[in-house]
Structures are given as structure tokens and as C-alpha cells.
Write a protein that holds these residues in place. Structure first.
Motif, PDB file in Angstrom:
ATOM      1  N   ASP A  21       1.072  -1.320   0.128  1.00  0.00           N
ATOM      2  CA  ASP A  21       0.162   0.145  -0.160  1.00  0.00           C
ATOM      3  C   ASP A  21       1.389   1.507   0.115  1.00  0.00           C
ATOM      4  O   ASP A  21       0.605   2.435  -0.583  1.00  0.00           O
ATOM      5  N   PHE A  22       2.033   1.479   0.639  1.00  0.00           N
ATOM      6  CA  PHE A  22       2.575   2.318   0.698  1.00  0.00           C
ATOM      7  C   PHE A  22       3.738   2.839  -0.755  1.00  0.00           C
ATOM      8  O   PHE A  22       3.454   3.763  -1.151  1.00  0.00           O
ATOM      9  N   VAL A  23       4.103   1.131  -1.078  1.00  0.00           N
ATOM     10  CA  VAL A  23       4.199   1.891  -2.680  1.00  0.00           C
ATOM     11  C   VAL A  23       3.447   2.257  -3.629  1.00  0.00           C
ATOM     12  O   VAL A  23       3.444   3.632  -4.747  1.00  0.00           O
ATOM     13  N   ARG A  24       2.724   1.925  -3.443  1.00  0.00           N
ATOM     14  CA  ARG A  24       1.346   2.327  -3.827  1.00  0.00           C
ATOM     15  C   ARG A  24       0.478   3.648  -4.278  1.00  0.00           C
ATOM     16  O   ARG A  24       0.802   5.233  -5.082  1.00  0.00           O
ATOM     17  N   SER A  25       0.470   4.527  -2.801  1.00  0.00           N
ATOM     18  CA  SER A  25      -0.136   5.471  -2.495  1.00  0.00           C
ATOM     19  C   SER A  25       0.832   6.515  -2.194  1.00  0.00           C
ATOM     20  O   SER A  25       1.164   7.619  -1.782  1.00  0.00           O
ATOM     21  N   GLY A  26       1.969   6.308  -1.322  1.00  0.00           N
ATOM     22  CA  GLY A  26       2.890   6.866  -0.827  1.00  0.00           C
ATOM     23  C   GLY A  26       2.292   7.629   0.472  1.00  0.00           C
ATOM     24  O   GLY A  26       3.068   8.644   1.162  1.00  0.00           O
ATOM     25  N   ASP A  27       1.218   7.471   0.797  1.00  0.00           N
ATOM     26  CA  ASP A  27       0.878   7.948   2.171  1.00  0.00           C
ATOM     27  C   ASP A  27       0.831   7.169   3.513  1.00  0.00           C
ATOM     28  O   ASP A  27       0.284   6.437   3.681  1.00  0.00           O
ATOM     29  N   ALA A  28       1.684   7.279   3.829  1.00  0.00           N
ATOM     30  CA  ALA A  28       1.811   6.842   5.231  1.00  0.00           C
ATOM     31  C   ALA A  28       0.637   6.918   6.238  1.00  0.00           C
ATOM     32  O   ALA A  28       0.249   5.535   6.776  1.00  0.00           O
ATOM     33  N   PHE A  29      -0.391   8.022   6.497  1.00  0.00           N
ATOM     34  CA  PHE A  29      -1.764   7.592   7.396  1.00  0.00           C
ATOM     35  C   PHE A  29      -2.339   7.034   6.427  1.00  0.00           C
ATOM     36  O   PHE A  29      -2.775   5.648   7.314  1.00  0.00           O
ATOM     37  N   ASP A  30      -2.379   6.839   5.648  1.00  0.00           N
ATOM     38  CA  ASP A  30      -3.434   6.182   4.251  1.00  0.00           C
ATOM     39  C   ASP A  30      -2.642   4.611   4.305  1.00  0.00           C
ATOM     40  O   ASP A  30      -4.191   3.891   4.928  1.00  0.00           O
ATOM     41  N   THR A  31      -0.876   4.084   4.649  1.00  0.00           N
ATOM     42  CA  THR A  31      -1.172   2.949   5.237  1.00  0.00           C
ATOM     43  C   THR A  31      -1.355   2.356   6.401  1.00  0.00           C
ATOM     44  O   THR A  31      -2.005   1.540   6.336  1.00  0.00           O
ATOM     45  N   VAL A  32      -0.899   3.704   7.061  1.00  0.00           N
ATOM     46  CA  VAL A  32      -1.119   2.659   8.636  1.00  0.00           C
ATOM     47  C   VAL A  32      -2.995   2.081   8.640  1.00  0.00           C
ATOM     48  O   VAL A  32      -2.797   1.379   9.159  1.00  0.00           O
ATOM     49  N   ASP A  33      -3.874   3.200   8.389  1.00  0.00           N
ATOM     50  CA  ASP A  33      -4.932   3.071   8.137  1.00  0.00           C
ATOM     51  C   ASP A  33      -5.586   1.830   7.307  1.00  0.00           C
ATOM     52  O   ASP A  33      -6.188   0.665   8.256  1.00  0.00           O
ATOM     53  N   VAL A  34      -5.230   1.679   6.294  1.00  0.00           N
ATOM     54  CA  VAL A  34      -5.687   0.315   5.388  1.00  0.00           C
ATOM     55  C   VAL A  34      -4.894  -0.765   6.119  1.00  0.00           C
ATOM     56  O   VAL A  34      -5.435  -2.656   6.514  1.00  0.00           O
ATOM     57  N   THR A  35      -3.657  -1.027   6.835  1.00  0.00           N
ATOM     58  CA  THR A  35      -2.948  -1.941   7.149  1.00  0.00           C
ATOM     59  C   THR A  35      -4.082  -2.254   9.158  1.00  0.00           C
ATOM     60  O   THR A  35      -4.012  -3.851   9.319  1.00  0.00           O
ATOM     61  N   ILE A  36      -4.162  -1.425   9.224  1.00  0.00           N
ATOM     62  CA  ILE A  36      -5.005  -1.615  10.867  1.00  0.00           C
ATOM     63  C   ILE A  36      -6.405  -2.619   9.844  1.00  0.00           C
ATOM     64  O   ILE A  36      -7.073  -3.670  10.791  1.00  0.00           O
ATOM     65  N   SER A  37      -6.878  -1.848   9.043  1.00  0.00           N
ATOM     66  CA  SER A  37      -7.567  -2.435   8.541  1.00  0.00           C
ATOM     67  C   SER A  37      -8.030  -4.350   8.005  1.00  0.00           C
ATOM     68  O   SER A  37      -8.658  -4.830   8.459  1.00  0.00           O
ATOM     69  N   MET A  38      -6.699  -4.334   7.462  1.00  0.00           N
ATOM     70  CA  MET A  38      -6.381  -4.970   7.080  1.00  0.00           C
ATOM     71  C   MET A  38      -6.501  -7.054   8.318  1.00  0.00           C
ATOM     72  O   MET A  38      -6.636  -7.592   8.198  1.00  0.00           O
ATOM     73  N   ILE A  39      -5.602  -5.815   9.494  1.00  0.00           N
ATOM     74  CA  ILE A  39      -5.064  -6.488  10.604  1.00  0.00           C
ATOM     75  C   ILE A  39      -6.477  -6.947  10.960  1.00  0.00           C
ATOM     76  O   ILE A  39      -6.929  -8.066  11.696  1.00  0.00           O
ATOM     77  N   LEU A  40      -7.306  -6.283  11.421  1.00  0.00           N
ATOM     78  CA  LEU A  40      -8.188  -6.647  11.903  1.00  0.00           C
ATOM     79  C   LEU A  40      -9.421  -7.349  11.070  1.00  0.00           C
ATOM     80  O   LEU A  40     -10.140  -8.239  11.922  1.00  0.00           O
ATOM     81  N   GLY A  41      -9.654  -7.294   9.926  1.00  0.00           N
ATOM     82  CA  GLY A  41     -10.027  -8.328   8.901  1.00  0.00           C
ATOM     83  C   GLY A  41     -10.188  -9.976   9.875  1.00  0.00           C
ATOM     84  O   GLY A  41     -10.117 -10.919   9.077  1.00  0.00           O
ATOM     85  N   SER A  42      -8.324  -9.953   9.855  1.00  0.00           N
ATOM     86  CA  SER A  42      -7.705 -11.679  10.171  1.00  0.00           C
ATOM     87  C   SER A  42      -8.410 -11.942  11.738  1.00  0.00           C
ATOM     88  O   SER A  42      -8.726 -13.075  11.569  1.00  0.00           O
ATOM     89  N   LEU A  43      -8.685 -11.013  12.352  1.00  0.00           N
ATOM     90  CA  LEU A  43      -8.633 -11.210  14.193  1.00  0.00           C
ATOM     91  C   LEU A  43     -10.493 -11.302  13.786  1.00  0.00           C
ATOM     92  O   LEU A  43     -10.312 -12.178  14.184  1.00  0.00           O
ATOM     93  N   VAL A  44     -10.997 -10.690  13.346  1.00  0.00           N
ATOM     94  CA  VAL A  44     -12.567 -10.932  12.714  1.00  0.00           C
ATOM     95  C   VAL A  44     -12.347 -12.630  12.363  1.00  0.00           C
ATOM     96  O   VAL A  44     -14.014 -13.050  12.483  1.00  0.00           O
ATOM     97  N   ILE A  45     -12.483 -12.635  11.253  1.00  0.00           N
ATOM     98  CA  ILE A  45     -11.985 -13.834  10.781  1.00  0.00           C
ATOM     99  C   ILE A  45     -11.594 -14.892  11.611  1.00  0.00           C
ATOM    100  O   ILE A  45     -12.705 -16.015  11.495  1.00  0.00           O
ATOM    101  N   TYR A  46     -10.940 -14.974  12.158  1.00  0.00           N
ATOM    102  CA  TYR A  46     -10.175 -15.837  13.028  1.00  0.00           C
ATOM    103  C   TYR A  46     -11.083 -15.810  14.181  1.00  0.00           C
ATOM    104  O   TYR A  46     -11.845 -16.759  14.318  1.00  0.00           O
ATOM    105  N   GLY A  47     -11.729 -15.222  14.722  1.00  0.00           N
ATOM    106  CA  GLY A  47     -12.746 -14.678  16.398  1.00  0.00           C
ATOM    107  C   GLY A  47     -13.779 -15.826  15.812  1.00  0.00           C
ATOM    108  O   GLY A  47     -14.644 -16.449  16.145  1.00  0.00           O
ATOM    109  N   LEU A  48     -14.519 -14.887  14.614  1.00  0.00           N
ATOM    110  CA  LEU A  48     -16.014 -15.110  14.325  1.00  0.00           C
ATOM    111  C   LEU A  48     -16.215 -17.127  14.132  1.00  0.00           C
ATOM    112  O   LEU A  48     -16.915 -17.878  14.542  1.00  0.00           O
ATOM    113  N   THR A  49     -14.866 -17.390  12.961  1.00  0.00           N
ATOM    114  CA  THR A  49     -14.487 -18.877  13.086  1.00  0.00           C
ATOM    115  C   THR A  49     -14.209 -19.473  14.072  1.00  0.00           C
ATOM    116  O   THR A  49     -15.189 -20.436  14.105  1.00  0.00           O
TER     117      THR A  49
END
Length: 712
Positions: free
Chosen positions: A92-120
Motif C-alpha cells: 500500500d505504501f508503494v502504491r499510495s506513498g501516504d503513510a497515514f493511509d497505509t497505517v489505516d489500511v494495514t489496521i483494517s487488514m489486521i482487524l479483518g484477520s482478527l475478525v475472521i479468526y475470531g468469528l470462525t
């Protein structure tokens, strides 16, 4: 829930529809138990290819890699999940170059992993807990059965062995017979007292047997009994005192003979248990018949009061504290048996699953909060405080519905928008989840739609681009579903843990009550008969005493079988053999017996119950009357079979205090759909037990027709 979450996620995807659909479709393999055979390394490889292809070839958000991360967390390759998160951040950082956006998207990705793991994983734990409740309750019963067996064998088992050895010694060494029989009598008397004490101790955990006894006594006296139970069991030590109050109150009602209706009510609240007995037969509020019970109740920290209702009905009300330890699951014995380990594993496993669910919920809430804080302008302290309050309110939802908390979250969802603008729009998802939890679906979904519509309107008013407005609106639903799913699963885990413990408590309580019934009805009778025969042998000449001692040996063998039955070993009884034994015991006591058995062949369970009824009836004749004559008869009827036992010499027509036998027998007969009545009339006491034809079924083929032609 995971299916709904993934469908909503799909709606928010960019035009790489087919690849994104493939990623989401593969995730269902980890969710659906029926597809479990397809899980493994090949599936992870396909998921990885599809996920990275969607990101690299079609420009899909790296958040889609959260599905791969969640799948990895479900396997032994969970250590690779952090690498997936790092790769998502780099891409994401290579694509956008925006650190805040990268942190935001990475957190979303991690939360998605936790949600999928937790719900399953939590869904699996809920299914496992639900499937194993009965098996673990059975393990708790087996554990309690072993504990009861160890207790009884240690005392009563040794007592029976002493009786058997003493009787054999008296038979083989006649010169010492008088001395040995005296010792046997003492042992038999002590064993009988121990059996009655143990039976009373097991019964004291519950009020249910005494309520059954009370209903039977009232019905026999022609009083309409109404029971309203509002407590849970076991009651612990309070149960014994409550049972005594109920017993004495009902005995007094029967003695007066003026009541037409009696209402027995129990209620439990704030660690205190209340019992109320109301009848329409008294004219004053006097507490005649309760003796020293008010003082006993006061010593136990409770209150006993009598009075009249506005309608003139007499009431006895007792309130006692019920200590928390009485509510605990059965305490396992310290010998490390497998059943104990299974029960402990259930409790610890349920608690661990609940802890994980709450920890996962906390992590997801904090992750969403960090995402919101990334875009808060200026001083973030007020925003941190608001989000902290919201997180705490969300966690409180696990323990129940709190409308005031929901109202506070609604205020914290909308008012801060005035200060923080677009950065606060994502918080609306924290309101959508609690709404889904707090209301029925017919109310909740329209309210969630209103929340989503309000975010869309506010986004437009703030001048946000249409894609951002749509993103915030859809994210409100996604976040709400995530919060709903995690909180609901945490509630289910906790609820199933509590339900499992309650089921085990109920099963163990029922096992204790069964042991109490068998101690009283089976072993108690055998020991009473042994004591009677030994006392008789002491008074007879050696030749006649020998015959009685041989009977004692046979009865001791029967008592040992009864002891095994109390410990849970199945033991069928013969009504014919029991009737002949009753004839022998009553005759030895100097009672003239008229025995007439005319019943047809009966199934083993019916014979066992009727044999138990006959044992209790004979025991009562010996203990509670001055009988000179006793009539025992069975009658085949078109509607079933009837056992009737009548004796003269009734000492009191008003019933006796402290009896548990009538309640035990009523419970046994009820299990077969039968009925029992007992009462005195014209100097004779009659016990009548009836089993309907529907319970007779197919009898076991006997060597001869039981009861046919037996008359003495």
C-alpha cells in the motif's frame, strides 16, 4: 454472521469483482463444517494467489489480504500471518506513498484477520460446547456416583461386612451366639442410623422431594395443592431447614383438616430464598405446630413469620440466605479420575473461550478506535476519552442489555462530529452493533438503516466526495456486524458455559436425590429387617434362632445388592420375592399377615417400583404403628395393576412428621405414570399404588406367572 460480513465486504469492493468474489468464496471453506475436508495447504496457496493477484493486478485494497491472514491464524502456519500484514503495508505504501493511509489500511487488514479468526474459532467453540454439554453432565453424574459409592462403602459397606461375619460366627459357634448377636444388633442399629442420616443429607440439597411429599399428603387429605416454584437448586444447607418448615406446615394443615386449598410458593432474589405456604383452613395467625422452628430459622440468619392475608387465608413465610457455594458446580473428589478431569476441562475450556472472545472484542474495538484517531485534527485527548467510554460501554454489552449505555453511545456517536468532522463518521458502527444486540430484528434493522442514512446525510453535508460517503456508510454496517458478531459469540460462550454447569448441577442433584430415595426405600428396609431378625434371634431358643440367623445372612446379601444399587448399579426387584420377604418379616414381628397376589406378569421396571412401594409400606407398618394385622394384595385391573397394603393399629390419624417415604414413592410411581394414595380411616392405614396399563408394556417372560395363586 461471517457470511453476512463477507457479503457486505464484497459490496464495498472495486470493480475487480470476480477475483474478489473468489477470495470471499474460498473463505467459506473455513467457515462451513461440511467443507472442512478441503482445508489445508492447497487451499491456503489458492487463497494467497487470489489475494495478491487482486491487489497487484486489479488494484484492490490490501485489506482483502485480511482473509488470507485470518485463514493462516486458523492453522499451524499462524506465524506467517504477521508477514502478510507487513506485505500489505509495503504494497500500500508503494502504491499510495501516504503513510497515514497505509497505517489505516494495514489496521483494517489486521482487524479483518482478527475478525475472521475470531468469528470462525468462536463459532467452533460454541458448537463444541453445545455438543458436549450432555456428555459432560453425564461425566459429572458418574463422578458423583463414584463419590457416593466411596462414601457408602466406607461406612455402610463395612457395617454390612461386620454383620455378615458376626452372623456366620454365631452360626458356627453357638456358645458365643448371644454375645455375637448383641454385637451384630449394635452394628445393624448403627448402620441403619447411618443410612437414614446419609439419605437425609442427600435430600437436604433440594426442596423438590419435600414439595412432592407435601403435594401427596395434601391430596390424600382432600386438599387441593397448588405449587409455584421460583427457585433454582441445589440449595445447600438452607434446603434442609426450608424442607422442615414446609413439612411441619403441611402436617399442621392436614392435622387441622379444615383446609380446602393450599398454595406452596418459592421465590429467590438477591441471595435469599423465600418459602410461603398459604391455606384457607385457619382462622387465626397462630403458629401452632411450628415448635422451635422460628428460633432455628433466626439462628440461620433468616426470618419465619405467620399471618393472615386480607382474604383471611393463613400464611407461613420463611426467608433464608442461600450461600453462593451452594450454587457452585459439584466439587470433584481429589483422586484425579478421568471424569473429574473432563469436568474441569469443560469449566476451564469454557472460561478460556470466554476470555479469548472478550480479548478479541477488545482488540477489534481498540483497532477501530485507532483508525478513527488517525484523522482527528488537533488535540486527540478529548477523542481518546470519548472512544474509551464507548469501548467500555461496548464491553458491558457482553453481560446484558443496558439501555442507558446505548443512549450514551448515541450521544458520543453524533455530538463529537461537531468537533472532529469526517474523522468521527466511522464511529457510527459502534452504535449499529449495540442496536442489533438490544432490540428484536424487526426494530433493530430499521434503526440501523436510520443510522446509516444519517451518516450518508452528514457526509454529504460535510462536502465529502461520493465514494467517501458511500465508504463511511457501508463501513457503519460492516463495523456494526463485526461488533454484533463478536459480542453475541461472547454471550453465547458465556451462556453455554453457564448452561453446561447448570445442567451438570441439575444432573448431580438428581443423582443425589436418587441415592437418597434408594437409601431410604431399599437399603433402609433391608437394614430394618436385619435389625428386627437379630433382635428376634436374641430372644429365641438356639434352634429357632438359627433359622432367623440364616434369614439375616440372606438379607445381608440383599442389603449388599441394595448398596450397589444406591451406588448406581442397576438392580431389578421381584414383587413376588419381596412379598414373601415382607410376610416373613411381619410374621417375625408378631403381625398376622394376609397375602394375596393376583397380578399378571409385569415388566422389570414396574416390578421394581412396586417392590419398593411394598418395602416402604412394610417399614412403615413396623416403625409407625402398633399393628396386629396386615393385608397385602395385588389386583390386575383393566387399567393396569394395583398394590394395596392395609394395617390396623394406627397411632395417629393425622400423619407423621419427618417422613420422606411418601415423596420418594410418589416420585417413583410418577415416572411410570402411576398414582399413589395413603391415609388412615376407621383405625386402619391404607397405602394404594396404581400403575396404568400404558406402563406395563411387554413383560419379561417369567419362569412362572408372578403372583398367580399366591395366597396366605
Amino acid at each position: 454472521m461471517l457470511a453476512a460480513f463477507t457479503i457486505v465486504y464484497l459490496l464495498a469492493m472495486p470493480p475487480s469483482f470476480m477475483t474478489s468474489l473468489l477470495v470471499l468464496g474460498l473463505q467459506f471453506v473455513w467457515v462451513m463444517p461440511s467443507l472442512s475436508r478441503f482445508r489445508g495447504m492447497p487451499l491456503l496457496a489458492v487463497q494467497a494467489c487470489a489475494g495478491y493477484a487482486a491487489v497487484l493486478c486489479y488494484g484492490t485494497s490490501v485489506g482483502i489480504l485480511g482473509f488470507l491472514g485470518g485463514s493462516l491464524l486458523l492453522t499451524r502456519l499462524w506465524t506467517l500471518a504477521p508477514l502478510v500484514a507487513v506485505s500489505a503495508a509495503v504494497l500500500d505504501f508503494v502504491r499510495s506513498g501516504d503513510a497515514f493511509d497505509t497505517v489505516d489500511v494495514t489496521i483494517s487488514m489486521i482487524l479483518g484477520s482478527l475478525v475472521i479468526y475470531g468469528l470462525t474459532r468462536l463459532t467452533e467453540r460454541v458448537d463444541e460446547a453445545h455438543a458436549t454439554r450432555l456428555a459432560l453432565a453425564m461425566a459429572a453424574v458418574a463422578e458423583e456416583r463414584l463419590r457416593i459409592a466411596a462414601e457408602l462403602n466406607d461406612g455402610l459397606g463395612r457395617g454390612l461386612a461386620v454383620i455378615a461375619r458376626g452372623t456366620e460366627l454365631a452360626l458356627t459357634e453357638p456358645p458365643r451366639a448371644a454375645e455375637v448377636i448383641g454385637e451384630v444388633v449394635s452394628t445393624a442399629r448403627a448402620a441403619l442410623a447411618d443410612a437414614r442420616t446419609a439419605s437425609a443429607g442427600y435430600r437436604a440439597m433440594s426442596l423438590a422431594p419435600e414439595i412432592t411429599t407435601a403435594r401427596a399428603m395434601l391430596s390424600s387429605a382432600g386438599v387441593v395443592a397448588e405449587v409455584r416454584v421460583g427457585h433454582t437448586e441445589p440449595l445447600g444447607l438452607a434446603g434442609a431447614l426450608l424442607a422442615t418448615v414446609l413439612r411441619e406446615s403441611v402436617t399442621e394443615i392436614v392435622r387441622r383438616g379444615t383446609a380446602g386449598i393450599c398454595v406452596i410458593e418459592t421465590e429467590e432474589a438477591d441471595g435469599r430464598m423465600s418459602l410461603r405456604v398459604t391455606n384457607d383452613g385457619a382462622r387465626t395467625a397462630a403458629d401452632d405446630g411450628l415448635g422451635g422452628l422460628p428460633r432455628q430459622v433466626a439462628d440461620a440468619g433468616g426470618v419465619l413469620a405467620t399471618g393472615l392475608t386480607p382474604g383471611g387465608h393463613h400464611t407461613v413465610t420463611v426467608t433464608l440466605p442461600v450461600h453462593p457455594e451452594a450454587r457452585l458446580a459439584p466439587v470433584p473428589p481429589p483422586d484425579g479420575r478421568a471424569g473429574v478431569r473432563g469436568w474441569q476441562a469443560f469449566r476451564h475450556g469454557g472460561q478460556a473461550a470466554y476470555t479469548v472472545s472478550v480479548a478479541l472484542l477488545t482488540s477489534v474495538l481498540m483497532g477501530f478506535s485507532v483508525k478513527a484517531l488517525l484523522y482527528v485534527p488537533g488535540n486527540v485527548v478529548p477523542a481518546v476519552v470519548c472512544l474509551a467510554v464507548i469501548v467500555v460501554m461496548q464491553l458491558r454489552l457482553v453481560t446484558g442489555r443496558h439501555m442507558w449505555a446505548l443512549a450514551l453511545m448515541a450521544l458520543l456517536t453524533y455530538l463529537p462530529i461537531l468537533a472532529f468532522g469526517r474523522a468521527w463518521l466511522g464511529v457510527a458502527g459502534f452504535l449499529a452493533g449495540p442496536i442489533l444486540l438490544a432490540f428484536p430484528a424487526t426494530i433493530a434493522w430499521p434503526l440501523v438503516a436510520c443510522v446509516m442514512a444519517s451518516i450518508a446525510v452528514i457526509g454529504s453535508a460535510l462536502g465529502l466526495p461520493l465514494p467517501d460517503t458511500v465508504n463511511f456508510t457501508v463501513s457503519t454496517l460492516v463495523t456494526g456486524l463485526v461488533v454484533y458478531g463478536l459480542v453475541r459469540l461472547a454471550q453465547l460462550v458465556k451462556g453455554l458455559q453457564n448452561a453446561g454447569e447448570e445442567l451438570a448441577r441439575s444432573a448431580v442433584l438428581e443423582e443425589r436425590l436418587r441415592a437418597a430415595r434408594d437409601l431410604h426405600d431399599l437399603l433402609g428396609h433391608s437394614l430394618a429387617a436385619i435389625l428386627l431378625k437379630c433382635e428376634l434371634a436374641r430372644r429365641l431358643d438356639p434352634e429357632r434362632a438359627r433359622a432367623e440367623l440364616l434369614d439375616v445372612l440372606a438379607m445381608t446379601v440383599q442389603a449388599e445388592a441394595d448398596l450397589r444399587a444406591v451406588s448406581g448399579e442397576h438392580h431389578d426387584l421381584s414383587l413376588t420375592a419381596e412379598a414373601e420377604s415382607a410376610h416373613s418379616v411381619l410374621t417375625a414381628a408378631g403381625i398376622e399377615v394376609s397375602l394375596g397376589l393376583a397380578h399378571d406378569a409385569l415388566p422389570p421396571e414396574v416390578e421394581t417400583v412396586l417392590s419398593t412401594v411394598l418395602r416402604e409400606a412394610v417399614t412403615n407398618v413396623l416403625r409407625h404403628s402398633a399393628a396386629r394385622r396386615c393385608v397385602i394384595e395385588t389386583l390386575p385391573e383393566a387399567g393396569g395393576v394395583r398394590l394395596r397394603v392395609r394395617n390396623d393399629g394406627v397411632r395417629s390419624p393425622e400423619g407423621r412428621r419427618g417422613s420422606s417415604g411418601i415423596g420418594n414413592l410418589t416420585t417413583r410411581l410418577t415416572s411410570l405414570g402411576g398414582l399413589m394414595s395413603a391415609g388412615a380411616k376407621h383405625g386402619w392405614f391404607e397405602l394404594d399404588a396404581h400403575v396404568p396399563a400404558g406402563s406395563l408394556g411387554e413383560p419379561s417372560p417369567p419362569a412362572r406367572r408372578p403372583g398367580a395363586g399366591i395366597s396366605r
